[in-house]
Motif scaffolding. Structure first.
Motif, PDB file in Angstrom:
ATOM      1  N   ALA A   1       9.670 -24.402 -85.962  1.00 25.01           N
ATOM      2  CA  ALA A   1       8.752 -24.789 -84.880  1.00 25.01           C
ATOM      3  C   ALA A   1       8.647 -23.691 -83.824  1.00 25.01           C
ATOM      4  CB  ALA A   1       9.233 -26.077 -84.233  1.00 25.01           C
ATOM      5  N   LYS A   2       9.641 -22.814 -83.785  1.00 20.09           N
ATOM      6  CA  LYS A   2       9.605 -21.699 -82.823  1.00 20.09           C
ATOM      7  C   LYS A   2       8.993 -20.444 -83.453  1.00 20.09           C
ATOM      8  CE  LYS A   2      13.422 -23.362 -80.052  1.00 20.09           C
ATOM      9  NZ  LYS A   2      14.690 -23.076 -79.408  1.00 20.09           N
ATOM     10  N   GLY A   3       8.350 -20.630 -84.585  1.00 17.64           N
ATOM     11  CA  GLY A   3       7.606 -19.519 -85.185  1.00 17.64           C
ATOM     12  C   GLY A   3       8.391 -18.651 -86.142  1.00 17.64           C
ATOM     13  N   ALA A   4       9.579 -19.116 -86.588  1.00 20.99           N
ATOM     14  CA  ALA A   4      10.401 -18.262 -87.465  1.00 20.99           C
ATOM     15  C   ALA A   4       9.656 -17.859 -88.733  1.00 20.99           C
ATOM     16  CB  ALA A   4      11.696 -18.998 -87.823  1.00 20.99           C
TER      17      ALA A   4
ATOM     18  N   ILE B   1      11.843  -9.362 -91.338  1.00 20.94           N
ATOM     19  CA  ILE B   1      11.321 -10.435 -92.202  1.00 20.94           C
ATOM     20  C   ILE B   1      12.493 -11.209 -92.819  1.00 20.94           C
ATOM     21  CG2 ILE B   1      10.049 -10.927 -94.346  1.00 20.94           C
ATOM     22  CD1 ILE B   1       8.278  -8.439 -93.631  1.00 20.94           C
ATOM     23  N   LEU B   2      13.486 -10.458 -93.316  1.00 22.28           N
ATOM     24  CA  LEU B   2      14.640 -11.128 -93.929  1.00 22.28           C
ATOM     25  C   LEU B   2      15.457 -11.879 -92.879  1.00 22.28           C
ATOM     26  CD1 LEU B   2      15.634  -8.303 -96.413  1.00 22.28           C
ATOM     27  CD2 LEU B   2      14.539 -10.473 -96.974  1.00 22.28           C
ATOM     28  N   ALA B   3      15.522 -11.331 -91.665  1.00 26.92           N
ATOM     29  CA  ALA B   3      16.312 -11.985 -90.603  1.00 26.92           C
ATOM     30  C   ALA B   3      15.692 -13.331 -90.226  1.00 26.92           C
ATOM     31  CB  ALA B   3      16.400 -11.070 -89.384  1.00 26.92           C
ATOM     32  N   VAL B   4      14.365 -13.404 -90.109  1.00 26.61           N
ATOM     33  CA  VAL B   4      13.755 -14.697 -89.715  1.00 26.61           C
ATOM     34  C   VAL B   4      13.875 -15.711 -90.858  1.00 26.61           C
ATOM     35  CG1 VAL B   4      12.207 -13.831 -87.913  1.00 26.61           C
ATOM     36  CG2 VAL B   4      11.381 -13.917 -90.269  1.00 26.61           C
ATOM     37  N   LEU B   5      13.801 -15.229 -92.100  1.00 28.78           N
ATOM     38  CA  LEU B   5      13.977 -16.150 -93.236  1.00 28.78           C
ATOM     39  C   LEU B   5      15.397 -16.722 -93.230  1.00 28.78           C
ATOM     40  CD1 LEU B   5      12.202 -14.114 -96.076  1.00 28.78           C
ATOM     41  CD2 LEU B   5      11.370 -16.209 -95.025  1.00 28.78           C
ATOM     42  N   GLU B   6      16.380 -15.855 -93.011  1.00 19.68           N
ATOM     43  CA  GLU B   6      17.775 -16.317 -92.994  1.00 19.68           C
ATOM     44  C   GLU B   6      18.013 -17.284 -91.834  1.00 19.68           C
ATOM     45  OE1 GLU B   6      19.848 -15.959 -95.320  1.00 19.68           O
ATOM     46  OE2 GLU B   6      18.877 -14.391 -96.482  1.00 19.68           O
ATOM     47  N   ALA B   7      17.439 -16.952 -90.674  1.00 18.24           N
ATOM     48  CA  ALA B   7      17.631 -17.809 -89.497  1.00 18.24           C
ATOM     49  C   ALA B   7      17.040 -19.193 -89.753  1.00 18.24           C
ATOM     50  CB  ALA B   7      16.992 -17.159 -88.274  1.00 18.24           C
ATOM     51  N   ALA B   8      15.840 -19.247 -90.330  1.00 19.88           N
ATOM     52  CA  ALA B   8      15.193 -20.534 -90.597  1.00 19.88           C
ATOM     53  C   ALA B   8      15.942 -21.305 -91.677  1.00 19.88           C
ATOM     54  CB  ALA B   8      13.747 -20.300 -91.015  1.00 19.88           C
ATOM     55  N   ASN B   9      16.538 -20.587 -92.598  1.00 18.50           N
ATOM     56  CA  ASN B   9      17.315 -21.227 -93.659  1.00 18.50           C
ATOM     57  C   ASN B   9      18.573 -21.888 -93.074  1.00 18.50           C
ATOM     58  OD1 ASN B   9      17.520 -21.608 -96.582  1.00 18.50           O
ATOM     59  ND2 ASN B   9      19.441 -20.474 -96.358  1.00 18.50           N
ATOM     60  N   ARG B  10      19.162 -21.221 -92.082  1.00 12.64           N
ATOM     61  CA  ARG B  10      20.353 -21.730 -91.402  1.00 12.64           C
ATOM     62  C   ARG B  10      20.004 -22.906 -90.509  1.00 12.64           C
ATOM     63  NH1 ARG B  10      21.689 -16.489 -90.020  1.00 12.64           N
ATOM     64  NH2 ARG B  10      20.718 -16.812 -87.991  1.00 12.64           N
TER      65      ARG B  10
END
Ligand SMILES: Cc1cc2nc3c(=O)[nH]c(=O)nc-3n(C[C@H](O)[C@H](O)[C@H](O)COP(=O)(O)OP(=O)(O)OC[C@H]3O[C@@H](n4cnc5c(N)ncnc54)[C@H](O)[C@@H]3O)c2cc1C
Length: 439
Positions: A151-154, A136-145
């Protein structure tokens, strides 16, 4: 001195061991593949980063240190010989007792859904919860970056199953995404996050009253959760989920709360498995045809007084553990065993901060909100095995429930940062959520 071998240090195994340990003439070997008992009802809070792992896992050695007649073995059992009342571990060690208690709990049941075992997160152990928290934290960080990853579902989270686990996880994610994390991610458009609960049934929290179901659905929707009912999950892929109605949801975080079955080891005990891979037991909790062998908790199909199967609940496991111990002592004393008499304390679920439902006792007296939380607290604290764990848990859970403060938002399972963003994300969601029953 009689020797009892217990497989599984969960609610059933620990309570059985503790009850037997009151009798110095009994020696107990408690075997578990983990060195701790895990409080499964709160794993979702670890996954959401609201509670620390230490709040939901308790060292078995520490918990049972005052019982010199309990020996603990950290070992994974892979097979059993019920005729000999013995079990053998992956390390090749065989444990033999005058009595054998099988209490190895349950694991996720993916019902053969393609890709589910590879691409979804079950929530049955502390390890599962820690992996999910990091994802959960990894997808939040990735989308923040890189906001193009949205759009890819992050920022899409799909919960499969609208029972207590799926409902509690969805509501907590709603609190987390739309409330608790807003300050920490000021530039991330968290309002674009999608939290989806998908279930084949006609309601959320199927075991509860229609009033509680409507309340739960309303609380979820207030937290931005979209509820898809009458809908199966057809396939789970690396970058998306396909629903039975053709909807494709791009996502990299699928939580499997769609069902459970007995732990894998139940398939290797030399007898036919019952419903859910569990071991069918007689009313006195013994395994028919095998002298001195008991099966308990989530590992067993236990029938209630009304002839219906008892649910896989911590209170059933705890009480069956204590009851089996009494029947073992009766066997030792050569007095008759008694049929298990389950005391139904009710059912409850927490949907999020300030939102809980409880149906108390066999007559299902209904409560909502803080009163339901108080009932939840009382029942769950009673399940904990030591006074130290009870006191610590009350402080943490009450603090967590009423405070705005978050627990450990720690991304410490680095493998969960490896995400294939080029995986096929399908198309954006087509169908609107099916309104939940009663909402
Ligand atoms: C996410 C979640 C939320 C839940 N919420 C609630 C709730 O709110 N209220 C409620 O009443 N119930 C709830 N439950 C159900 C409750 O947690 C279970 O019914 C209860 O834990 C069953 O206890 P048990 O002792 O039978 O099994 P478990 O508690 O699962 O213990 C089984 C033990 O066996 C060990 N084991 C397994 N296989 C092996 C092996 N091969 N060798 C050695 N050891 C092994 C495991 O490590 C584990 O310690 C929830 C369950 C989950 C998963």
């Amino acid at each position: 001195m009689k020797h009892v071998v217990i497989v599984g240090g969960g609610f059933a195994g620990v309570n059985c061991a503790k009850k037997l340990a009151e009798h110095p003439e009994v020696r107990i070997t408690l075997i578990d593949k983990h060195n701790h008992q895990q409080f499964q009802p709160l794993l979702y809070q670890v996954a959401a980063g609201f509670l620390a792992p230490s709040n939901v896992a308790y060292s078995l050695r520490n918990m049972l240190v005052r019982h010199p007649n309990i020996e603990i073995q950290l070992d994974e059992i892979v097979s059993a010989d019920l005729n000999n009342r013995s079990v053998t571990s992956a390390n090749g060690k065989t444990y033999h007792g005058d009595f054998l208690v099988l209490a190895a709990g349950s694991q996720a049941n993916f019902f053969g859904t393609p890709g589910a075992d590879q691409h979804s997160y079950p929530l049955y152990s502390l390890h599962d919860a820690e992996l999910l928290r990091s994802r959960i934290l990894a997808v939040l960080e990735a989308a923040n970056r890189d906001p193009s990853l949205i759009a890819k579902g992050a920022l899409n989270f799909v919960l499969v199953g609208a029972g207590p686990t799926g409902t509690e996880m969805a509501g907590t994610l709603g609190d987390m995404i739309h409330h608790a994390l807003r300050e920490e991610y000021p530039s991330l458009p968290l309002s674009e996050a999608g939290i989806y609960v998908v279930d084949m049934g006609h309601c959320v929290l199927g075991a509860f009253s229609t009033k509680a179901q409507a309340y739960a659905a309303k609380m979820l929707e207030q937290r931005g959760v979209r509820i898809h009912l009458h809908t199966a999950v057809k396939e789970v892929e690396e970058g998306h989920v396909v629903l039975g109605d053709g909807t494709i949801i791009p996502t990299h975080t699928v939580v499997w709360a769609g069902g459970l079955r007995a732990s894998e080891f139940s398939g290797n005990v030399g007898i036919r498995q019952g419903h859910g891979g569990r071991i069918d037991v007689a009313p006195d909790l013994t395994v028919p045809g095998f002298k001195g062998v008991y099966a308990l908790g989530d590992f067993a199909n236990i029938t209630g007084k009304d002839g219906k199967p008892l649910p896989q609940l911590a209170s059933v496991a705890e009480q069956s553990g204590k009851w089996a111990a009494k029947n073992i002592l009766a066997d030792i004393a050569e007095t008759p065993r008694k049929p298990f008499d389950y005391f139904d304390k009710g059912i409850m679920a927490m949907i999020g901060r300030g939102a809980a439902v409880a149906e108390m006792g066999a007559h299902r007296y209904e409560l909502e909100g803080p009163m339901a939380f108080t009932a939840w607290l009382g029942v769950h604290v009673a399940l904990l095995s030591t006074m130290h764990a009870k006191v610590e848990a009350v402080v943490e859970w009450v603090w967590d429930y009423f405070s705005e403060v978050k627990g450990d938002q720690v991304l410490d399972r680095f493998s969960q940062e490896t995400i294939d963003w080029n995986a096929d994300a399908g198309e954006p969601p087509k169908a609107q959520a099916t309104p939940a029953k009663g909402s």
